[in-house]
Design an enzyme around this catalytic site. Structure first.
Site, PDB file in Angstrom:
ATOM      1  N   HIS A  73      35.773 -34.290  38.089  1.00 18.80           N
ATOM      2  CA  HIS A  73      36.171 -34.518  39.686  1.00 18.80           C
ATOM      3  C   HIS A  73      36.058 -36.040  39.481  1.00 18.80           C
ATOM      4  O   HIS A  73      35.048 -36.473  39.399  1.00 18.80           O
ATOM      5  CB  HIS A  73      35.293 -33.573  40.433  1.00 18.80           C
ATOM      6  CG  HIS A  73      35.736 -33.734  41.822  1.00 18.80           C
ATOM      7  ND1 HIS A  73      36.768 -33.666  42.459  1.00 18.80           N
ATOM      8  CD2 HIS A  73      34.814 -34.408  42.998  1.00 18.80           C
ATOM      9  CE1 HIS A  73      36.806 -33.772  43.631  1.00 18.80           C
ATOM     10  NE2 HIS A  73      35.820 -33.973  44.159  1.00 18.80           N
ATOM     11  N   CYS A 106      42.418 -35.114  42.857  1.00 19.19           N
ATOM     12  CA  CYS A 106      41.265 -35.846  43.268  1.00 19.19           C
ATOM     13  C   CYS A 106      41.247 -37.290  42.459  1.00 19.19           C
ATOM     14  O   CYS A 106      41.007 -38.434  42.957  1.00 19.19           O
ATOM     15  CB  CYS A 106      39.908 -35.435  42.997  1.00 19.19           C
ATOM     16  SG  CYS A 106      39.572 -34.764  41.014  1.00 19.19           S
TER      17      CYS A 106
END
Length: 508
Positions: A451, A157
């Site tokens: 994330h 990510c």
């Protein structure tokens, strides 16, 4: 890397692969959870299972079955779970390359056959579905999406967030769209990649610029599903070994390595051979001046340096708004500040610790000193990195302070050094006004986990890019996020610099 498990972990044959492709309408679907995200085929038994970032069924399969540890995906990359790395060698019989060739041949056939089955015969009228009260037209091909996501290849990510931000910087992505495909050692990139698959890696066989170009072109052309940047990630593993593996990495650190490598590769091409400037410096490049003052004699040492982004400290003491009603919107007022506070702190005089004292040119020894930064020249894209991660006695921790930032009209005039005799006029003032183009956000409290997602403006609308998922959003949502990296574009960019770089790139 060269894997030592291939001879015992590769058992299926090219013929088996051809039959498997022929017999399966949708080959790349996990046999356990039916997910079509990150599918991998076991080269021992031929079972297709999802990768570790989905439900990890392929990894579990390898852990439960000895020697079922090597797999291949639809982009023909081979991975070994025991080595925890991509594989570049082959079996003694060359079976892996034969399997690749079978997939390269059979998959396009299967896709064509499926499209033919989906079309009306001889141009006739599509038939109606039975038991339907309304007339149904035959479904058309999947519609291309204007904005598409990037598949997570396993904790990637951090890479996806940076790529989506860069792709929505108009001058940056347009440059790579117009850039011709790069030839490697006189060979086309496809030939070089085939060579890479069949023998040990050589650093001059691949190009990060070429793989970045392909990803940016794919994002701008649109697609019917998320794009897998497998080849780009593989090249990054080769040229920047610190990003190997599947642990979480810092998005800002990745951006620096990516831009630096792209800049270096472009300088090595023939149209940049006599220049020190590329599209990277032309878009992100600014100029700083640091003044170090000796507190004993007052001598000032001045130094100019280039920058691609500004790393800003987040003040530990909060900015308190005079509007008490506005303050009530935040549960913890002590964790709120404004971007201008961070910028002001950047240009303030700093008293240096004893370990950082400079050697005074006049006193000829290290003396107590102060340091101050001035911005001499602003770039076309101003990248601001908020220092959300700090080291203390407990290790690396995250600063969770909410930093307010403007979406429109960030005025940088007050942070520029005004040189003697320099006149300020209307156009130069406007040239220092910036609008937000993209924001990278880190979610989670851990410095080594969490994330990354991106908010970016695309063709006038704001979108949230969360790996494979792309959704429409609005300015209000963006102003409430805890930004990590902010990309601002100049309202009046210095187009002459960008065009001169483009002209050199075209003159090949």
């Amino acid at each position: 890397m060269e894997c030592k498990h291939l001879d015992v972990a590769v058992d299926i044959s090219p013929g088996f692969v051809r039959r498997l492709v022929e017999d399966n309408t949708n080959l790349w679907v996990c046999a356990e959870c039916r997910s079509n995200k990150s599918p991998w085929m076991c080269l021992k038994c031929g079972m297709v299972l999802c990768g570790r970032y989905v439900s990890g069924h392929c990894k579990s399969h390898g852990e439960s079955n000895p020697n079922h540890v090597v797999c291949i995906d639809g982009s023909l990359m081979v991975f070994c779970y025991k080595c925890d790395d991509y594989v570049i060698n082959d079996t003694s019989e060359g079976t892996v390359q034969l399997i690749r060739s079978a997939l390269q041949t059979e998959l396009p056939k299967r896709q064509r056959k499926k499209r033919q089955q989906d079309q009306p015969i001889n141009g006739g009228t599509p038939t109606k579905k039975k038991n339907s009260s309304k007339e149904n037209i035959y479904p058309s091909s999947p519609q291309k999406l204007k904005t598409v996501g990037l598949r997570n290849l396993g904790n990637t990510c951090f890479m996806n967030a940076i790529l989506q931000s860069l792709s929505n910087l108009k001058h940056f992505s347009c440059y790579f769209k117009e850039l011709p495909a790069i030839e490697l050692n006189g060979k086309s990139n496809d030939e070089a990649m085939r060579k890479y698959y069949t023998r040990s890696y050589q650093s001059d066989d691949i190009s990060l610029v070429e793989e970045l170009r392909k990803v940016l072109c794919a994002l701008w052309q649109g697609a019917t599903a998320a794009i897998a940047p497998d080849s780009l990630f593989t090249v990054i593993w080769k040229v920047v070994p610190r990003f190997r593996g599947y642990q979480q990495h810092d998005a800002h650190e990745f951006m620096h390595y990516l831009l630096d490598r792209v800049h270096t590769e472009l300088l090595q091409t023939k149209h940049y051979s006599l220049s020190k400037e590329t599209i990277i410096s032309g878009i992100f490049g600014g100029q700083l001046r640091s003044d170090v003052t000796c507190l004993k004699c007052g001598n000032v040492s001045k130094k100019e340096e280039a920058f691609l982004d500004l790393s800003l400290d987040i003040p530990l003491r909060a900015h308190h708004s005079k509007n008490s009603a506005a303050n009530k919107n935040h549960k913890n007022q002590s964790k709120v500040c404004h971007l201008t506070d961070c910028l002001q702190r950047f240009v303030e005089v700093e008293n240096l610790d004893a370990s950082e004292w400079y050697t005074c040119n006049n006193c000829k020894k290290r003396q107590p000193s102060t340091k101050k930064f001035w911005i001499l020249q602003l770039p076309n894209v101003l990248c601001l990195h908020l220092k959300r991660f700090r080291y203390n006695q407990h290790g690396r921790t995250k600063v969770d302070t909410f930093v307010k930032f403007p979406v429109q009209e960030l005025n940088m005039n007050s942070y520029l050094l005004k040189l003697p005799g320099q006149k300020s006029h209307r156009m130069s003032t406007k040239a220092h006004i910036y609008d937000l183009a993209a924001v990278v956000v880190h979610h989670g409290s851990g410095a080594g986990s969490g994330h990354y997602t991106t908010y970016a403006r695309h063709e006038g609308s704001w979108y949230n890019f969360n790996d494979s998922t792309v959704s429409v959003t609005n300015e209000d949502t963006i102003t409430r996020c805890k930004g990590y990296i902010l990309f601002y574009t100049r309202q009046y960019p210095n187009v002459a610099v960008i065009e001169s770089i483009k002209d050199r790139a075209r003159a090949t």
